[in-house]
Design a protein around this motif. Structure first.
Motif, PDB file in Angstrom:
ATOM      1  N   UNK A 127     -27.689 -51.571   9.318  1.00 22.12           N
ATOM      2  CA  UNK A 127     -28.680 -51.055   8.627  1.00 22.12           C
ATOM      3  C   UNK A 127     -28.938 -49.459   8.972  1.00 22.12           C
ATOM      4  N   UNK A 128     -28.727 -49.261  10.423  1.00 20.26           N
ATOM      5  CA  UNK A 128     -29.056 -47.944  11.083  1.00 20.26           C
ATOM      6  C   UNK A 128     -27.821 -47.103  10.697  1.00 20.26           C
ATOM      7  N   UNK A 129     -26.652 -47.608  10.623  1.00 17.08           N
ATOM      8  CA  UNK A 129     -25.522 -46.616  10.251  1.00 17.08           C
ATOM      9  C   UNK A 129     -25.418 -46.366   8.861  1.00 17.08           C
ATOM     10  N   UNK A 130     -25.845 -47.083   7.998  1.00 14.17           N
ATOM     11  CA  UNK A 130     -26.147 -46.994   6.510  1.00 14.17           C
ATOM     12  C   UNK A 130     -27.296 -46.205   5.965  1.00 14.17           C
ATOM     13  N   UNK A 131     -28.083 -46.122   7.279  1.00 15.35           N
ATOM     14  CA  UNK A 131     -29.473 -45.277   6.674  1.00 15.35           C
ATOM     15  C   UNK A 131     -29.977 -46.223   5.586  1.00 15.35           C
ATOM     16  N   UNK A 132     -30.073 -47.507   5.767  1.00 11.55           N
ATOM     17  CA  UNK A 132     -30.673 -48.329   4.523  1.00 11.55           C
ATOM     18  C   UNK A 132     -32.029 -48.194   4.537  1.00 11.55           C
ATOM     19  N   UNK A 133     -32.604 -48.168   3.222  1.00 10.33           N
ATOM     20  CA  UNK A 133     -33.788 -48.416   3.071  1.00 10.33           C
ATOM     21  C   UNK A 133     -33.964 -49.123   1.859  1.00 10.33           C
ATOM     22  N   UNK A 134     -35.161 -50.072   1.706  1.00 14.93           N
ATOM     23  CA  UNK A 134     -35.529 -50.925   0.580  1.00 14.93           C
ATOM     24  C   UNK A 134     -37.042 -51.139   0.542  1.00 14.93           C
ATOM     25  N   UNK A 135     -37.388 -51.347  -0.893  1.00 17.39           N
ATOM     26  CA  UNK A 135     -38.642 -51.692  -1.005  1.00 17.39           C
ATOM     27  C   UNK A 135     -38.730 -52.685  -2.024  1.00 17.39           C
ATOM     28  N   UNK A 136     -39.388 -53.799  -1.578  1.00 19.74           N
ATOM     29  CA  UNK A 136     -39.748 -55.000  -2.480  1.00 19.74           C
ATOM     30  C   UNK A 136     -40.977 -55.100  -3.284  1.00 19.74           C
ATOM     31  N   UNK A 137     -40.838 -55.324  -4.356  1.00 21.34           N
ATOM     32  CA  UNK A 137     -41.906 -55.553  -5.081  1.00 21.34           C
ATOM     33  C   UNK A 137     -42.145 -57.106  -5.696  1.00 21.34           C
ATOM     34  N   UNK A 138     -43.379 -57.678  -5.822  1.00 21.46           N
ATOM     35  CA  UNK A 138     -43.180 -59.045  -6.319  1.00 21.46           C
ATOM     36  C   UNK A 138     -43.717 -58.941  -7.776  1.00 21.46           C
ATOM     37  N   UNK A 139     -42.789 -59.291  -8.840  1.00 29.20           N
ATOM     38  CA  UNK A 139     -43.200 -58.982 -10.045  1.00 29.20           C
ATOM     39  C   UNK A 139     -43.719 -60.243 -10.722  1.00 29.20           C
ATOM     40  N   UNK A 140     -43.686 -61.499 -10.342  1.00 25.21           N
ATOM     41  CA  UNK A 140     -44.342 -62.572 -10.906  1.00 25.21           C
ATOM     42  C   UNK A 140     -44.168 -63.740  -9.672  1.00 25.21           C
ATOM     43  N   UNK A 141     -44.984 -64.615  -9.762  1.00 26.90           N
ATOM     44  CA  UNK A 141     -44.876 -65.884  -8.954  1.00 26.90           C
ATOM     45  C   UNK A 141     -45.711 -67.157  -9.592  1.00 26.90           C
ATOM     46  N   UNK A 142     -45.281 -68.202  -9.044  1.00 26.57           N
ATOM     47  CA  UNK A 142     -45.739 -69.490  -9.441  1.00 26.57           C
ATOM     48  C   UNK A 142     -45.610 -70.580  -8.500  1.00 26.57           C
ATOM     49  N   UNK A 143     -46.521 -71.606  -8.871  1.00 25.62           N
ATOM     50  CA  UNK A 143     -46.061 -72.775  -7.615  1.00 25.62           C
ATOM     51  C   UNK A 143     -45.176 -73.805  -8.216  1.00 25.62           C
ATOM     52  N   UNK A 144     -44.355 -74.266  -7.494  1.00 24.17           N
ATOM     53  CA  UNK A 144     -43.393 -75.250  -7.550  1.00 24.17           C
ATOM     54  C   UNK A 144     -43.998 -76.686  -7.276  1.00 24.17           C
ATOM     55  N   UNK A 145     -44.454 -76.481  -6.116  1.00 22.76           N
ATOM     56  CA  UNK A 145     -45.227 -77.794  -5.722  1.00 22.76           C
ATOM     57  C   UNK A 145     -46.207 -77.585  -4.509  1.00 22.76           C
ATOM     58  N   UNK A 146     -46.812 -78.388  -4.369  1.00 18.98           N
ATOM     59  CA  UNK A 146     -48.346 -78.191  -3.407  1.00 18.98           C
ATOM     60  C   UNK A 146     -48.987 -79.412  -2.862  1.00 18.98           C
ATOM     61  N   UNK A 147     -49.208 -79.225  -1.299  1.00 15.67           N
ATOM     62  CA  UNK A 147     -50.016 -80.119  -0.792  1.00 15.67           C
ATOM     63  C   UNK A 147     -51.039 -79.395   0.020  1.00 15.67           C
ATOM     64  N   UNK A 148     -51.846 -79.925   0.746  1.00 11.00           N
ATOM     65  CA  UNK A 148     -52.828 -79.229   1.441  1.00 11.00           C
ATOM     66  C   UNK A 148     -52.016 -78.471   2.829  1.00 11.00           C
ATOM     67  N   UNK A 149     -51.035 -79.008   3.286  1.00  4.47           N
ATOM     68  CA  UNK A 149     -50.224 -78.021   4.234  1.00  4.47           C
ATOM     69  C   UNK A 149     -48.880 -77.665   4.058  1.00  4.47           C
ATOM     70  N   UNK A 150     -48.206 -77.827   2.714  1.00  3.86           N
ATOM     71  CA  UNK A 150     -47.192 -77.276   2.559  1.00  3.86           C
ATOM     72  C   UNK A 150     -47.042 -77.053   0.992  1.00  3.86           C
ATOM     73  N   UNK A 151     -46.540 -75.679   0.567  1.00  2.00           N
ATOM     74  CA  UNK A 151     -46.501 -75.227  -0.656  1.00  2.00           C
ATOM     75  C   UNK A 151     -45.307 -74.403  -1.123  1.00  2.00           C
ATOM     76  N   UNK A 152     -44.517 -74.657  -2.207  1.00  2.00           N
ATOM     77  CA  UNK A 152     -43.513 -74.134  -2.402  1.00  2.00           C
ATOM     78  C   UNK A 152     -43.559 -73.355  -3.496  1.00  2.00           C
ATOM     79  N   UNK A 153     -43.354 -71.874  -3.382  1.00  2.00           N
ATOM     80  CA  UNK A 153     -43.802 -70.943  -4.158  1.00  2.00           C
ATOM     81  C   UNK A 153     -42.318 -70.219  -4.828  1.00  2.00           C
ATOM     82  N   UNK A 154     -42.385 -70.082  -5.996  1.00  3.68           N
ATOM     83  CA  UNK A 154     -41.460 -69.235  -6.801  1.00  3.68           C
ATOM     84  C   UNK A 154     -41.631 -67.928  -6.893  1.00  3.68           C
ATOM     85  N   UNK A 155     -41.067 -67.174  -6.550  1.00  2.00           N
ATOM     86  CA  UNK A 155     -41.137 -65.612  -6.700  1.00  2.00           C
ATOM     87  C   UNK A 155     -40.036 -64.947  -7.473  1.00  2.00           C
ATOM     88  N   UNK A 156     -40.336 -63.927  -8.267  1.00  2.00           N
ATOM     89  CA  UNK A 156     -39.402 -62.963  -8.874  1.00  2.00           C
ATOM     90  C   UNK A 156     -39.651 -61.459  -8.231  1.00  2.00           C
TER      91      UNK A 156
END
Length: 195
Positions: A127-156
């Motif tokens: 990453x240093x050699x290639x002077x890499x830079x990235x910026x992420x943005x979440x466009x959309x998200x939703x819940x796949x499954x959920x309990x009170x202690x474990x949740x699966x989230x789908x993100x775009x």
């Protein structure tokens, strides 16, 4: 006159305690009275049973509602944490890698934390050699499954990437499934998959 008084005595409606027929009538009246008491108790017992069943049903329904509310709250909190973590994970600046890597490790747990710690050390120089830079943005998200202690989230996620080979920003679109686990009151990513 003697005949009249005999007639009066015989014609009275007063029952004779020694007469077996009248004695039987009294006892049958008493029996009927006690029978009414027993039949009155039966509806009271049924009413008590119905009331007890209603209380149990209300308690069960209340517990289910509390559990459902708890799962909803967990899903909401985990989803928000996953969205923030996805931005942290997909945003990197080769000029400040230590802070970026530390932020990702702070939001990770379990196998993912271990894997990321190992791979980030290998990626750092690239990453240093290639002077890499990235910026992420979440466009959309939703819940796949959920309990009170474990949740699966789908993100775009949309990630804008630049480096020495690609100086103009290039947009990468990814679908990410993130497993969030509640650890010491914090939602942390324990698994990140790109299906």
């Amino acid at each position: 006159m003697g005949t009249d008084s005999a007639t009066l005595t015989d014609g009275t409606d007063t029952p004779d305690a020694t007469d077996p027929e009248t004695a039987g009538t009294d006892s049958s009246i008493a029996d009927k009275g006690s029978g009414r008491t027993g039949s009155t108790r039966l509806p009271l017992v049924l009413l008590a049973l119905v009331a007890a069943a209603a209380l149990v049903a209300a308690a069960v329904l209340g517990a289910q509602l509390r559990n459902a509310r708890g799962v909803e709250d967990a899903a909401r909190a985990a989803s928000e944490a996953a969205r923030q973590f996805a931005v942290t994970l997909t945003s990197v600046d080769s000029a400040d890698l230590d802070a970026d890597f530390a932020a990702v490790l702070d939001g990770a747990t379990g196998e993912f934390e271990k894997m990321y710690a190992e791979s980030s050390a290998q990626l750092e120089q690239v990453l240093i050699d290639n002077q890499a830079r990235a910026e992420g943005v979440v466009v959309e998200s939703g819940i796949k499954s959920a309990t009170t202690t474990k949740v699966e989230v789908l993100l775009f996620v949309d990630q804008s990437v630049t480096n020495t080979l690609v100086p103009e920003p290039r947009l990468d679109r990814s679908r990410v499934v993130m497993t969030m686990e509640l650890v010491d009151g914090r939602w942390l990513a324990s698994q990140v998959d790109l299906p």
